[in-house]
Design a protein around this motif. Structure first.
Motif, mmCIF file in Angstrom:
data_model
loop_
_atom_site.group_PDB
_atom_site.id
_atom_site.type_symbol
_atom_site.label_atom_id
_atom_site.label_comp_id
_atom_site.label_asym_id
_atom_site.label_seq_id
_atom_site.Cartn_x
_atom_site.Cartn_y
_atom_site.Cartn_z
ATOM 1 N N LYS A 1 0.848 -1.189 0.000
ATOM 2 C CA LYS A 1 0.000 0.000 0.000
ATOM 3 C C LYS A 1 0.887 1.243 0.000
ATOM 4 O O LYS A 1 1.987 1.230 0.559
ATOM 5 N N GLN B 1 -3.555 -0.138 -3.766
ATOM 6 C CA GLN B 1 -4.278 0.689 -2.813
ATOM 7 C C GLN B 1 -3.363 1.825 -2.376
ATOM 8 O O GLN B 1 -2.184 1.595 -2.070
ATOM 9 N N TYR C 1 -7.971 4.211 2.733
ATOM 10 C CA TYR C 1 -7.321 4.157 1.415
ATOM 11 C C TYR C 1 -8.246 4.550 0.268
ATOM 12 O O TYR C 1 -9.462 4.566 0.374
ATOM 13 N N ASN C 2 -7.565 4.918 -0.818
ATOM 14 C CA ASN C 2 -8.202 5.237 -2.102
ATOM 15 C C ASN C 2 -8.989 6.539 -2.065
ATOM 16 O O ASN C 2 -10.028 6.680 -2.712
#
Length: 309
Positions: free
Chosen positions: A98, A149, A214-215
């Motif tokens: 990540k 991610q 995330y994202n």
């Protein structure tokens, strides 16, 4: 393993402390001259412009934090930032890592500055802002394609203990401390938010360890006080027990200085941020994760206490 790409910067040090002390993570610190923050940190010497070195640095990492500070030169940013970002994206995709990217506000449209949120209009007007938009687009494109991610942790201008390259500290605090006039850019009647680096390090560590973060883009915790340049000078002067002497560097003066001093030319390019009110709203992260900014008076006390008088 949590890996910090960019050793010794304003954010890297408090981030490493929080990852270890609060979240119990093993920390790898990557840079050309990395130094330990925690006693058991793993040091990895690498040039992030070297793709192979970045792959080796990221290998085995659950999360990589990109908080590199390149020299403040637009031409260098245009040449090196896209290359560096591509190396990091490729390495994270290859290792299933990540990515947390520490970003600034240069890509926001000037008309968004009086109240910036994660949904503000993206329309950079400076060369550096266009570079930041380019690398953010690279990251978000990879996320939208499902290749990795990642999240963006965005900050206002920095201030904090023992950091370099903070306009607030260099022009205001250090000059007042030396008995000189504080300097401010363009207009000292305009408000200007600053993000405290210990708050940023704490918040980035939280974001990196929460799947639901995330994202998307997050604004890092920043005090809600709407202080003008004159207010910042007055508060620092009170802490230092000196007179709040102030000289304002008008934009025409920055342009003139830029003819002979390259650094001043770089500063002038983004000085539009000091010609209008500049308020950085971090309500999203406060409401979602309960993270709040250190009160400004406390932050100033900590800065003054961190350096010998």
């Amino acid at each position: 393993m949590h890996t910090i790409l960019g050793a010794g910067g304003a954010i890297g040090t408090p981030l490493a402390k929080n990852l270890k002390e609060i979240h119990g993570k093993r920390v790898r610190i990557v840079g050309r001259k990395p130094e330990k923050v925690n006693p058991d940190d793993e040091l990895f010497v690498a040039d992030l412009l070297d793709a192979d070195a970045v792959h080796r640095a990221v290998a085995g990492s659950a999360v990589a934090y990109l908080c590199v500070g390149l020299p403040y030169k637009a031409k260098l940013w245009a040449r090196e930032w896209p290359r560096l970002m591509q190396h990091v994206l490729d390495a994270c995709k290859a290792h299933g890592t990540k990515l947390v990217f520490v970003d600034n506000v240069y890509m926001y449209a000037p008309e968004a500055l009086p109240h910036m949120t994660e949904r503000s209009v993206i329309k950079p007007t400076s060369k550096k802002g266009r570079v930041r938009k380019q690398v953010v687009d690279m990251l978000l494109g990879a996320v939208n394609r499902g290749e990795l991610q990642a999240l963006i942790a965005r900050s206002a201008d920095f201030y904090g203990p023992d950091i370099r390259n903070s306009i607030l500290l260099e022009l205001v605090y250090k000059n007042l401390k030396k008995g000189r006039q504080a300097l401010w850019l363009c207009d000292a009647t305009k408000t200007h938010s600053f993000t405290y680096t210990p708050d940023a390090g704490k918040a980035i560590a939280v974001l990196g360890n929460r799947d639901e973060a995330y994202n998307r883009v997050w604004h890092l915790p920043t005090a809600h006080d709407k202080l003008t340049g004159s207010d910042w000078v007055r508060l620092f002067a009170e802490k230092l027990q000196v007179k709040p002497k102030l000289f304002v560097l008008k934009r025409w003066l920055l342009k003139l200085a830029g003819l002979v001093v390259p650094f001043m030319r770089e500063v002038e390019e983004t000085s539009y941020q000091y010609q209008c009110d500049y308020f950085f709203d971090s309500s999203d992260i406060e409401q979602t994760f309960g993270l709040t900014a250190t009160p400004i008076t406390q932050a100033l006390s900590e800065i003054v206490a961190s350096e010998p008088r």
